[in-house]
Design a protein around this motif. Structure first.
Motif, mmCIF file in Angstrom:
data_model
loop_
_atom_site.group_PDB
_atom_site.id
_atom_site.type_symbol
_atom_site.label_atom_id
_atom_site.label_comp_id
_atom_site.label_asym_id
_atom_site.label_seq_id
_atom_site.Cartn_x
_atom_site.Cartn_y
_atom_site.Cartn_z
ATOM 1 N N ASN A 176 0.807 -1.226 0.000
ATOM 2 C CA ASN A 176 0.000 0.000 0.000
ATOM 3 C C ASN A 176 0.838 1.273 0.000
ATOM 4 O O ASN A 176 0.398 2.308 -0.508
ATOM 5 N N ASP A 177 2.053 1.198 0.549
ATOM 6 C CA ASP A 177 2.905 2.389 0.597
ATOM 7 C C ASP A 177 4.013 2.347 -0.453
ATOM 8 O O ASP A 177 4.978 3.121 -0.384
ATOM 9 N N THR A 181 2.540 2.942 -6.447
ATOM 10 C CA THR A 181 1.084 3.124 -6.349
ATOM 11 C C THR A 181 0.668 4.506 -6.862
ATOM 12 O O THR A 181 -0.509 4.741 -7.145
ATOM 13 N N ALA A 237 2.675 -7.390 0.605
ATOM 14 C CA ALA A 237 2.180 -6.449 1.615
ATOM 15 C C ALA A 237 3.303 -5.933 2.504
ATOM 16 O O ALA A 237 3.250 -4.784 2.969
ATOM 17 N N GLY A 257 -8.278 -3.919 1.584
ATOM 18 C CA GLY A 257 -7.205 -2.937 1.642
ATOM 19 C C GLY A 257 -5.874 -3.518 2.058
ATOM 20 O O GLY A 257 -4.986 -2.787 2.523
ATOM 21 N N ILE A 259 -3.561 -4.981 0.106
ATOM 22 C CA ILE A 259 -2.559 -4.604 -0.881
ATOM 23 C C ILE A 259 -3.213 -3.650 -1.875
ATOM 24 O O ILE A 259 -4.420 -3.390 -1.803
ATOM 25 N N THR A 260 -2.413 -3.137 -2.804
ATOM 26 C CA THR A 260 -2.911 -2.234 -3.844
ATOM 27 C C THR A 260 -2.652 -2.859 -5.206
ATOM 28 O O THR A 260 -1.622 -3.514 -5.416
#
Length: 308
Positions: A176-177, A181, A237, A257, A259-260
């Motif tokens: 996610n970070d 992304t 992740a 939510g 992972i992206t």
């Protein structure tokens, strides 16, 4: 009373509309154009003089007339299908076996429900999955070690029949970070300095390599492998690398939510799956039913599929 205009195809159209939730998806499931499907429904509505469903609602809300015809469909179609299977059994003259070899690690998400549905309809057919990873599943068909192989590509040079299943989108999966992304989609160059997390299969069996990286002359900085999808997603992740998997295989993780996901390429990266078998297996009366059940159950339950 005048002769009924109601046909089996009309009942199948109504159940497809209910099960898929839209005219577009129902048409794809039935291998019809949306115009042809709409024409069928309009014919019935003109005949009965009232609407069968509310067209502006999503999913469609069926009228009392539509619900009554669905009730008929739910009763009649299974009886007809059962009778057709019984006739096929008489022609076949005995039980059989269906051993399946799978090329992809994520196939079980849709294959197991399809096998369960098939088993209920053909209990005399012995079902089994050939265990282990097999780099050449077609060879097992030709050696009589399997009846069906699930493969991602058709090879015209192989002496087998191919039955198309579906096409699906393959997404790039990121922590996610992860800095990537911020991109609307990833291209081959974005993988150049990344660790690519994959199943332990040869490069030529990976769509991301075969379709994207190899044509661009790019190799990831490092490749890390794992047998388990959940382990792959945990590595993603925790920022250990990026992966590419079918959207339907990771949809639950995306909704939570965990992972992206980002598309691969401006137009997206797609993969395909086909069912391969020998001509002798294609001639078995249950094979066409297995293909149909697999296509329909997968299309109804998994997101983002396009039937081939």
């Amino acid at each position: 009373m005048s002769q009924s205009v109601l046909e089996l195809r009309h009942l199948r159209t109504l159940t497809a509309l209910r099960d898929t939730g839209s005219l577009v998806r129902a048409a794809q499931l039935l291998n019809l154009t949306q115009s042809a499907l709409s024409h069928q429904l309009k014919l019935l509505e003109d005949r009965y003089g009232l609407p069968l469903f509310e067209r502006k609602s999503v999913p469609p809300q069926f009228s009392a007339a539509g619900q009554r015809l669905l009730q008929l469909a739910d009763g009649a179609l299974p009886l007809i299908e059962e009778a057709e299977r019984d006739v096929a059994r008489l022609a076949q003259g005995g039980a059989g076996k269906l051993r399946i070899v799978v090329e992809c690690h994520t196939c079980f998400d849709w294959l197991m429900p399809a096998m369960d549905a098939f088993r209920q309809r053909w209990p005399e057919i012995e079902l089994d999955i050939v265990s282990g990873f097999h780099p050449d599943p077609i060879a097992l068909l030709l050696q009589d070690r399997a009846e069906v192989a699930i493969v991602s590509e058709q090879d015209a040079d192989e002496a087998v029949d191919y039955h198309a299943l579906f096409r699906f989108e393959i997404m790039a999966l990121l922590a996610n970070d992860h800095p990537l992304t911020a991109k609307a989609y990833l291209t081959a160059r974005h993988f150049a300095d990344q660790t690519l997390i994959t199943y332990p299969v040869p490069d030529e069996m990976l769509d991301i390599v075969r379709q994207v990286l190899a044509p661009a002359g790019i190799a990831p900085a490092q490749r890390r492998t794992t047998e388990l999808t959940v382990a792959m997603l945990q590595l993603v992740a925790s920022g250990r690398g990026i992966a590419t998997l079918p959207l339907w295989a990771v949809q639950n993780y995306l909704e939570r939510g965990y992972i992206t996901a980002r598309p691969v390429g401006r137009k997206g990266l797609t993969g395909e799956l086909h069912m391969a078998c020998t001509a002798a297996t294609s001639a078995q009366p249950w094979l066409a039913d297995f293909v149909r059940i697999t296509r329909e159950s997968s299309f109804k339950s998994l997101p983002g599929l396009e039937l081939l």
